[in-house]
Design a protein around this motif. Sequence first.
Motif, PDB file in Angstrom:
ATOM      1  N   TYR A 194      21.944   7.686  19.579  1.00  0.00           N
ATOM      2  CA  TYR A 194      21.701   7.032  18.300  1.00  0.00           C
ATOM      3  C   TYR A 194      22.701   5.916  17.992  1.00  0.00           C
ATOM      4  O   TYR A 194      22.340   4.899  17.403  1.00  0.00           O
ATOM      5  N   ASP A 195      23.961   6.083  18.387  1.00  0.00           N
ATOM      6  CA  ASP A 195      24.933   5.014  18.160  1.00  0.00           C
ATOM      7  C   ASP A 195      24.581   3.768  18.961  1.00  0.00           C
ATOM      8  O   ASP A 195      24.680   2.645  18.469  1.00  0.00           O
TER       9      ASP A 195
ATOM     10  N   ASN B 161      14.653  11.016  21.575  1.00  0.00           N
ATOM     11  CA  ASN B 161      14.486  11.429  20.188  1.00  0.00           C
ATOM     12  C   ASN B 161      13.210  12.267  20.043  1.00  0.00           C
ATOM     13  O   ASN B 161      12.448  12.449  20.997  1.00  0.00           O
TER      14      ASN B 161
ATOM     15  N   TYR C 159      22.683   7.000  11.115  1.00  0.00           N
ATOM     16  CA  TYR C 159      23.687   6.700  12.124  1.00  0.00           C
ATOM     17  C   TYR C 159      24.315   5.308  12.023  1.00  0.00           C
ATOM     18  O   TYR C 159      25.415   5.102  12.541  1.00  0.00           O
TER      19      TYR C 159
ATOM     20  N   HIS D 123      21.217   2.315  17.350  1.00  0.00           N
ATOM     21  CA  HIS D 123      21.098   2.095  15.908  1.00  0.00           C
ATOM     22  C   HIS D 123      22.406   1.668  15.241  1.00  0.00           C
ATOM     23  O   HIS D 123      22.413   1.353  14.052  1.00  0.00           O
ATOM     24  N   ASN D 124      23.502   1.640  16.003  1.00  0.00           N
ATOM     25  CA  ASN D 124      24.781   1.432  15.331  1.00  0.00           C
ATOM     26  C   ASN D 124      25.701   0.452  16.057  1.00  0.00           C
ATOM     27  O   ASN D 124      26.917   0.516  15.927  1.00  0.00           O
TER      28      ASN D 124
ATOM     29  N   TYR E 284      16.593   7.158  11.390  1.00  0.00           N
ATOM     30  CA  TYR E 284      17.712   7.182  12.330  1.00  0.00           C
ATOM     31  C   TYR E 284      18.772   6.154  11.918  1.00  0.00           C
ATOM     32  O   TYR E 284      19.976   6.419  11.992  1.00  0.00           O
TER      33      TYR E 284
END
Length: 428
Positions: free
Chosen positions: A171-172, A361, A200, A175-176, A196
């Motif tokens: 997720y990082d 996911n 995150y 999405h980050n 998400y």
Amino acid sequence: MKEFLKRHLPVSVIRGLRFLYHFRTSYLIYTQPRRYKKIIKQLRGKERVKVAFFALHSSVWKYDTLYKLMCEHPRFEPVIVVCPVVNYGRENMLEEMDKCCNMFKAKGYPVVRTYDAVTDSYLDVKKEINPDIVFYTNPYQGLIDDRYFVTKFLDRLTCYVSYNYGNSCLYDTFHNLPMHNLVWRLYAETEEHKRYAQLYARNKGINVKVTGYPGIDVFLDGNYHFQDIWKIKNPAVKRIIWAPHHTFQEGAVCYSCFLQYYQFMLDMTVKYQHQIQIAFKPHPLLKVKLDNYWGKGKADKYYQQWEMLPNGMFVEGDYVDLFLSSDAMIHDCGSFIIEYLHVLKPVMRMDNDIDPATEFNELAQQALEVYYHAKTSDDIEGFILDMIDGRDPLKEKRSDFCYGKLLPAHGAMPSQNILDSLIDELTV
């Protein structure tokens, strides 16, 4: 440069530099939304808005429909800008730029190349093009040349659409990253993907709008007529795509089963040469990695073997026509897990020992439930025989999943949703 710093600077200095980098990024994430509000106010008074699409790899170009919609709209002036990919050396950079430019020229699109190999010079996009809005095609810092990364265009509206239909539980990473947090608008595939980002991303997903995934536009366009790119035109000869991933060596992501099946897939193509044809559609990074792992000579020879087969071919770049004209697919990629389901054709996953729950996911895990799976070469041959004989027991289940989980509400094309959203925000 990073390796040089690690070798020549004290650990305390490196830690200090990392702290400053993260502090600066955090400051930008906090302050950028206010800056964007000022930019929007200025653009609302403009009669024509110039939009630059920063393209990198031909195979991950997802903005075709959006670009054409903007060309037809009086408010927008779109331009395609091919930027350098610098993480695999100069030779690969020039090759990828050539592929990208050639693809757009084949489509009849004007294209701007940002690097001139003869003069070894880079285009000043702000000075020469002066875009109001920039669309990015890839989020990774260090892949695109730093001159064109989002941090250099914070005085413009910036947008991003994922280069694949989001499926990873990293997720990082997905999405980050700084790109996800700093762009003005991040257009997401589903409400699940927005969730998400809210969980995150450092900016809590405040820049996310759900529009659907533009990569599926053409699959929803009933007026689109695909080109038949296969060698054998006889529809009785089944058309199977094999799309191997590039991650055959250990890493954060390790999907690839290529080393296990590369010869077997050639053998299957020969064995069933009168019943099937196979399109070898590798991830664009596979060749780069095989050049290093096998040596360029062996890698080149392997790719050439596919072209020499009467019922085989090597395909790179855009894959819309390939998908729509196919009968089935076998792959171990990430991006195709959900994307190929939109054409409603049978699909097989080459599985390794990785637990899907540790890689994907929830949506991707649900998608894999409507897949056929290969643990051995016998499973793959069985799938090929099923395709030859027309057996597809998962057909109804696959269709229910696609219509129930994947397709945008009301059947609207995602690119039209993005355009409508842009017009709304740029209207006084």
